[in-house]
Design a protein around this motif. Structure first.
Motif, PDB file in Angstrom:
ATOM      1  N   ALA A   1     -38.462  42.860 -83.344  1.00  0.00           N
ATOM      2  CA  ALA A   1     -37.824  43.591 -84.490  1.00  0.00           C
ATOM      3  C   ALA A   1     -36.676  43.055 -84.768  1.00  0.00           C
ATOM      4  O   ALA A   1     -36.011  42.308 -83.840  1.00  0.00           O
ATOM      5  CB  ALA A   1     -37.757  45.067 -84.214  1.00  0.00           C
ATOM      6  N   LEU A   2     -35.874  43.217 -86.007  1.00  0.00           N
ATOM      7  CA  LEU A   2     -34.417  43.161 -86.186  1.00  0.00           C
ATOM      8  C   LEU A   2     -33.731  44.717 -86.504  1.00  0.00           C
ATOM      9  O   LEU A   2     -34.457  45.406 -86.994  1.00  0.00           O
ATOM     10  CB  LEU A   2     -34.143  42.128 -87.626  1.00  0.00           C
ATOM     11  N   PHE A   3     -32.429  44.486 -85.918  1.00  0.00           N
ATOM     12  CA  PHE A   3     -31.663  45.717 -86.143  1.00  0.00           C
ATOM     13  C   PHE A   3     -30.360  45.460 -86.485  1.00  0.00           C
ATOM     14  O   PHE A   3     -29.899  44.383 -86.717  1.00  0.00           O
ATOM     15  CB  PHE A   3     -31.741  46.629 -84.859  1.00  0.00           C
ATOM     16  N   ASN A   4     -29.650  46.567 -87.104  1.00  0.00           N
ATOM     17  CA  ASN A   4     -28.365  46.177 -87.614  1.00  0.00           C
ATOM     18  C   ASN A   4     -27.704  47.405 -88.275  1.00  0.00           C
ATOM     19  O   ASN A   4     -28.348  48.449 -88.432  1.00  0.00           O
ATOM     20  CB  ASN A   4     -28.213  45.171 -88.877  1.00  0.00           C
TER      21      ASN A   4
ATOM     22  N   TYR B   1     -30.423  50.473 -88.993  1.00  0.00           N
ATOM     23  CA  TYR B   1     -31.548  50.313 -89.504  1.00  0.00           C
ATOM     24  C   TYR B   1     -32.334  49.373 -88.447  1.00  0.00           C
ATOM     25  O   TYR B   1     -31.729  48.505 -87.856  1.00  0.00           O
ATOM     26  CB  TYR B   1     -31.859  49.859 -90.771  1.00  0.00           C
ATOM     27  N   SER B   2     -33.683  49.345 -88.517  1.00  0.00           N
ATOM     28  CA  SER B   2     -34.401  48.503 -87.776  1.00  0.00           C
ATOM     29  C   SER B   2     -35.690  48.365 -88.481  1.00  0.00           C
ATOM     30  O   SER B   2     -36.452  49.062 -89.061  1.00  0.00           O
ATOM     31  CB  SER B   2     -34.648  48.792 -86.164  1.00  0.00           C
ATOM     32  N   PHE B   3     -36.276  46.984 -88.460  1.00  0.00           N
ATOM     33  CA  PHE B   3     -37.834  46.880 -88.760  1.00  0.00           C
ATOM     34  C   PHE B   3     -38.140  45.543 -88.161  1.00  0.00           C
ATOM     35  O   PHE B   3     -37.709  44.929 -87.713  1.00  0.00           O
ATOM     36  CB  PHE B   3     -37.590  46.433 -90.332  1.00  0.00           C
ATOM     37  N   GLY B   4     -39.731  45.593 -88.083  1.00  0.00           N
ATOM     38  CA  GLY B   4     -40.200  44.760 -87.157  1.00  0.00           C
ATOM     39  C   GLY B   4     -41.850  44.766 -87.303  1.00  0.00           C
ATOM     40  O   GLY B   4     -42.581  45.577 -87.876  1.00  0.00           O
TER      41      GLY B   4
ATOM     42  N   ILE C   1     -28.576  40.100 -91.806  1.00  0.00           N
ATOM     43  CA  ILE C   1     -29.944  40.854 -91.933  1.00  0.00           C
ATOM     44  C   ILE C   1     -30.214  41.801 -90.617  1.00  0.00           C
ATOM     45  O   ILE C   1     -30.988  42.720 -90.665  1.00  0.00           O
ATOM     46  CB  ILE C   1     -31.117  39.689 -92.279  1.00  0.00           C
ATOM     47  N   GLY C   2     -29.807  40.940 -89.545  1.00  0.00           N
ATOM     48  CA  GLY C   2     -30.147  41.825 -88.378  1.00  0.00           C
ATOM     49  C   GLY C   2     -29.965  41.058 -87.148  1.00  0.00           C
ATOM     50  O   GLY C   2     -29.948  39.944 -87.102  1.00  0.00           O
TER      51      GLY C   2
END
Length: 116
Positions: A95-98, A79-82, A105-106
């Motif tokens: 963004a952060l991904f993980n 997942y990623s969000f930013g 969290i990422g």
């Protein structure tokens, strides 16, 4: 189709000394410049699914997320969000991904897209 529906299909192919691989994919996006949702799928050695979304907060800033269901292990959600910062000639994502269940969290992700 309408102005709010966009479809694409293609092949992503990569080759190395050790061999070659790739994925056939198709994606569809529903929305406009203020907000959209994207659903996609692909098949390489096993099926891959993708769900993404974008929501504009202002003329030049949007929240984005892109998430993949991978057939590689039990922790198969990437997942990623930013935030996306959009300019006339360049767009930048911070963004952060993980992967799911990793305990953090990422990891930071920065990318740039240049318009020619």
């Amino acid at each position: 189709m309408s102005e709010k529906v966009h479809l694409a299909a293609g092949v992503l192919f990569a080759g190395t000394k050790g061999g070659t691989g790739g994925v056939y994919y198709a994606v569809g996006t529903l929305g406009d410049g203020d907000g959209s949702i994207t659903l996609g799928g692909g098949y390489g050695f096993k099926p891959v699914r993708m769900l993404g979304a974008e929501k504009r907060l202002s003329r030049r800033i949007a929240i984005v997320t892109e998430n993949y269901l991978l057939p590689v292990s039990n922790d198969n959600l990437l997942y990623s969000f930013g935030l996306r910062f959009m300019g006339e000639k360049i767009t930048t994502d911070l963004a952060l991904f993980n992967v799911a269940n990793s305990g953090v969290i990422g990891f930071p992700w920065v990318d740039f897209v240049f318009r020619f």
